[in-house]
Scaffold this motif. Structure first.
Motif, PDB file in Angstrom:
ATOM      1  N   ILE A   1      41.825  32.192  29.756  1.00  0.00           N
ATOM      2  CA  ILE A   1      42.299  33.549  29.288  1.00  0.00           C
ATOM      3  C   ILE A   1      40.812  34.548  29.481  1.00  0.00           C
ATOM      4  O   ILE A   1      40.834  35.614  29.851  1.00  0.00           O
ATOM      5  CB  ILE A   1      42.651  33.639  27.585  1.00  0.00           C
ATOM      6  N   ILE A   2      39.690  33.994  28.948  1.00  0.00           N
ATOM      7  CA  ILE A   2      38.424  34.654  29.486  1.00  0.00           C
ATOM      8  C   ILE A   2      38.306  34.903  30.624  1.00  0.00           C
ATOM      9  O   ILE A   2      37.681  35.970  31.031  1.00  0.00           O
ATOM     10  CB  ILE A   2      37.341  34.386  28.451  1.00  0.00           C
ATOM     11  N   THR A   3      38.461  33.999  31.413  1.00  0.00           N
ATOM     12  CA  THR A   3      38.222  34.186  32.893  1.00  0.00           C
ATOM     13  C   THR A   3      39.089  35.263  33.739  1.00  0.00           C
ATOM     14  O   THR A   3      38.747  35.679  34.555  1.00  0.00           O
ATOM     15  CB  THR A   3      38.328  32.761  33.938  1.00  0.00           C
ATOM     16  N   ILE A   4      40.249  35.540  33.085  1.00  0.00           N
ATOM     17  CA  ILE A   4      41.151  36.595  33.489  1.00  0.00           C
ATOM     18  C   ILE A   4      40.860  38.006  32.927  1.00  0.00           C
ATOM     19  O   ILE A   4      41.402  39.056  33.436  1.00  0.00           O
ATOM     20  CB  ILE A   4      42.660  36.251  33.757  1.00  0.00           C
ATOM     21  N   CYS A   5      39.981  37.923  31.668  1.00  0.00           N
ATOM     22  CA  CYS A   5      39.978  39.181  30.844  1.00  0.00           C
ATOM     23  C   CYS A   5      38.647  39.669  30.856  1.00  0.00           C
ATOM     24  O   CYS A   5      38.354  40.878  30.698  1.00  0.00           O
ATOM     25  CB  CYS A   5      40.437  39.068  29.485  1.00  0.00           C
TER      26      CYS A   5
ATOM     27  N   GLY B   1      47.725  44.465  32.108  1.00  0.00           N
ATOM     28  CA  GLY B   1      47.709  45.788  32.190  1.00  0.00           C
ATOM     29  C   GLY B   1      48.433  46.453  30.883  1.00  0.00           C
ATOM     30  O   GLY B   1      48.580  47.455  30.834  1.00  0.00           O
ATOM     31  N   GLY B   2      48.959  45.464  29.992  1.00  0.00           N
ATOM     32  CA  GLY B   2      49.711  46.036  28.722  1.00  0.00           C
ATOM     33  C   GLY B   2      48.859  46.768  27.861  1.00  0.00           C
ATOM     34  O   GLY B   2      49.401  47.430  26.780  1.00  0.00           O
ATOM     35  N   ALA B   3      47.430  46.584  27.816  1.00  0.00           N
ATOM     36  CA  ALA B   3      46.555  47.119  26.689  1.00  0.00           C
ATOM     37  C   ALA B   3      46.168  48.457  27.122  1.00  0.00           C
ATOM     38  O   ALA B   3      46.183  48.926  28.347  1.00  0.00           O
ATOM     39  CB  ALA B   3      45.208  46.123  26.482  1.00  0.00           C
ATOM     40  N   PRO B   4      45.771  49.256  26.065  1.00  0.00           N
ATOM     41  CA  PRO B   4      45.354  50.798  26.184  1.00  0.00           C
ATOM     42  C   PRO B   4      44.281  50.943  27.179  1.00  0.00           C
ATOM     43  O   PRO B   4      43.954  51.914  27.587  1.00  0.00           O
ATOM     44  CB  PRO B   4      45.541  51.327  24.761  1.00  0.00           C
TER      45      PRO B   4
ATOM     46  N   ILE C   1      48.612  34.996  23.997  1.00  0.00           N
ATOM     47  CA  ILE C   1      49.476  35.819  24.133  1.00  0.00           C
ATOM     48  C   ILE C   1      48.910  37.378  24.280  1.00  0.00           C
ATOM     49  O   ILE C   1      49.191  38.242  25.177  1.00  0.00           O
ATOM     50  CB  ILE C   1      50.556  36.046  22.669  1.00  0.00           C
ATOM     51  N   ALA C   2      47.825  37.928  23.663  1.00  0.00           N
ATOM     52  CA  ALA C   2      47.283  38.954  23.896  1.00  0.00           C
ATOM     53  C   ALA C   2      46.372  39.048  25.139  1.00  0.00           C
ATOM     54  O   ALA C   2      46.199  40.162  25.787  1.00  0.00           O
ATOM     55  CB  ALA C   2      46.393  39.220  22.629  1.00  0.00           C
ATOM     56  N   GLY C   3      45.631  37.901  25.404  1.00  0.00           N
ATOM     57  CA  GLY C   3      45.170  37.797  26.821  1.00  0.00           C
ATOM     58  C   GLY C   3      45.917  38.040  27.970  1.00  0.00           C
ATOM     59  O   GLY C   3      45.408  38.704  28.851  1.00  0.00           O
ATOM     60  N   ILE C   4      47.005  37.443  27.945  1.00  0.00           N
ATOM     61  CA  ILE C   4      48.033  37.610  28.964  1.00  0.00           C
ATOM     62  C   ILE C   4      48.199  39.304  29.071  1.00  0.00           C
ATOM     63  O   ILE C   4      48.491  39.733  30.369  1.00  0.00           O
ATOM     64  CB  ILE C   4      49.179  36.608  28.714  1.00  0.00           C
TER      65      ILE C   4
END
Length: 539
Positions: free
Chosen positions: A281-285, A204-207, A196-199
């Motif tokens: 998740i890690i490939t997109i983050c 762009g939802g993280a600061p 969930i956090a990775g998505i």
């Protein structure tokens, strides 16, 4: 002979241990499947151990070096391919472990259905892979804890948590299982936070930064081309090594007919959530060029930790690091369990010193446990002189090839067992549990194991990013050399026919017979895979 007559002949002095609430024991005879080990584990234990036993350094840390060498698409496809292999292997294990729940199950199955020399090579190869994994997980502890402090010497951290692994293994078997259940629950629960956090971070939802999307896929999906993709496979295989531990645990389970199928049924959940979704998740983050990921020039942190840290949520980064720490210690302790049971089983069939069969009243095989823990802990100290990523690369290459050999032998044993069953005129409906993946699942797993062993030979001769050298070849491929030497030596010692004659093999030796009244006797009529997996988690 009636069931009551057979029950009177059972070797077990305390049948209440096998009473599951129906007033009947779960099996009527073992025909030699008994040992000094204690059947103290329940369905809940074996399911959770199967769920979390392989979630350790390979996924949480090794994914960083794989992301750098193979790129986003390379690591994702690598986990998908490895996932299909262990899924097929697990179904082969399930069918055999229900009928032959033996200590060092893979070794005894290979010895019974393939070739004693192959069983010898497999057993000693697996034992080596277990203490190598202990060493790898212990050196990972230092990498994980260095995220918080560098003040403590490397050797001190490894010594402290080597003792922790020893203490977990020297406790009673049921206490070991309870600890692993708790660790598995933590890992399983945390993966939902990661997904969930990775998505949210990627969207762009993280600061910390704006949207990322599939930017890194678009930039360079396959870093270093085909050779880069091959280079991620040892890490992917190493990450999933240990998934087969349900076969070993079955020997210490009260009713494998109930426990093992549930463990096998839950594997789709672990594969999809941990490996496939986790790697996505890690490939997109995280960028493959990030210098701080494990194997890089920076802090050598987990890519999952980096994703949270660079996303501007340091609290989650610290929590992620704590979960990784629990995971690596848990995987190390399970490897101690698996290694000792492998030695125990080798001793049972005369392929290791007889003292290895000794176990105390709590089911602890001291003679097999002590050398496994001593060698694994001692090997970890090479991390004092080398970096964690270097040591990880060496040890994961060794373990991945041992694992491929083991998975291949499990599938081959399943194929040979079914052939023996057919040649001797027995009906598949008489098997206590059958997998719906037969026969293509076993052949799929065996074929890919052979292909990847050959592919890793190519990578050992023509390495990625370094010149050809004998030193590099043996550092990558020495596992295969060890397997060949063990096999040839055993072949010379045992002599005899090339392979076991499956037409005459005793199918009832080492077999456990179950009461139809005690368990749901379903052949090809098991519950749907989704429902079965969910029930296995919540049981």
């Amino acid at each position: 002979m009636s069931d009551s007559d057979v029950e009177k002949k059972t070797e077990y002095p305390d049948e209440k241990a096998f009473d599951h609430g129906h007033g009947q024991v779960g099996f009527v005879d073992d025909h030699g499947a008994d040992s000094n080990l204690q059947r103290r584990l329940s369905t809940r234990h074996i399911t959770m151990i199967a769920l979390g036993s392989s979630i350790g350094m390979g996924l949480w840390l090794g994914s960083g070096s794989s992301l750098a060498s193979g790129g986003p698409a390379g690591i994702f496809i690598g986990y998908v391919l490895s996932g299909t292999m262990i899924w097929a292997v697990s179904h082969s294990i399930g069918e055999m472990a229900v009928m032959y729940p033996l200590p060092s199950a893979f070794v005894q199955w290979s010895n019974k259905f393939v070739d004693p020399a192959a069983g010898f090579a497999l057993g000693w190869a697996y034992w080596m892979s277990y203490w190598i994994t202990i060493a790898n997980e212990l050196q990972a502890v230092n990498t994980v804890l260095s995220f918080w402090t560098d003040a403590v010497p490397v050797a001190a951290w490894m010594t402290i948590f080597w003792l922790v692994i020893v203490l977990v293994n020297v406790g009673a078997v049921n206490w070991f299982a309870e600890i692993e259940v708790i660790c598995s629950m933590i890992k399983f629960g945390w993966i939902f936070v990661v997904i969930i956090a990775g998505i949210i971070i990627s969207a762009g939802g993280a600061p910390g930064h704006g949207p990322i999307g599939f930017r890194y896929w678009n930039q360079n999906a396959f870093a270093n081309g085909f050779k880069g993709f091959l280079s991620v496979m040892p890490t992917c295989i190493f990450a999933m090594a240990g998934s087969e531990n349900a076969g070993l645990v079955a020997a210490e389970t009260a009713n494998p007919r109930r426990s093992v199928p549930k463990a096998v049924g839950s594997i789709w959940l672990r594969l999809s959530l941990f490996y496939i979704m986790g790697s996505l998740i890690i490939t997109i983050c995280v960028s493959p060029n990030n210098p701080d990921i494990f194997g890089g020039d920076g802090t050598n942190a987990s890519p999952f930790v980096i994703a949270f840290r660079e996303g501007g949520v340091p609290a989650l980064a610290h929590m992620m690091n704590a979960v990784i720490f629990i995971s690596v210690v848990s995987t190390g302790s399970i490897s101690g369990f698996g290694g000792s049971r492998t030695l125990y089983g080798l001793s049972q069939i005369g392929m290791a010193p007889r003292q290895m069969q000794k176990a105390d009243s709590k089911g602890r095989p001291w003679w097999a446990l002590i050398p496994t823990l001593l060698i694994g802990g001692g090997l970890s100290y090479i991390n004092v002189s080398y970096t964690g990523s270097e040591v990880f690369s060496w040890l994961s290459n060794l373990t991945s090839l041992f694992t491929l050999f083991g998975w291949g032998m499990i599938c081959l044993s399943h194929i040979r067992m079914r052939k023996a069953w057919s040649l001797q005129g027995r009906d598949p409906a008489d098997l206590p549990w059958t997998t719906w993946t037969w026969p293509w699942g076993a052949w799929w797993g065996l074929s890919w194991c052979i292909i990847l062993i050959i592919a890793e030979f190519y990578l050992a001769v023509w390495p990625l990013g370094s010149p050809q050298s004998a030193e590099h070849f043996f550092s990558v491929y020495v596992s295969v050399v060890a397997i060949v030497l063990c096999y040839v030596g055993a072949k010379i010692y045992y002599r005899g026919r090339k392979w076991v004659d499956v037409g005459t093999v005793d199918l009832d030796e080492g077999r456990r017979f179950y009461k139809a009244q005690e368990v749901e006797y379903a052949v090809g009529k098991e519950k749907g895979w989704m429902k079965k997996g969910v029930e296995a988690i919540w049981s």
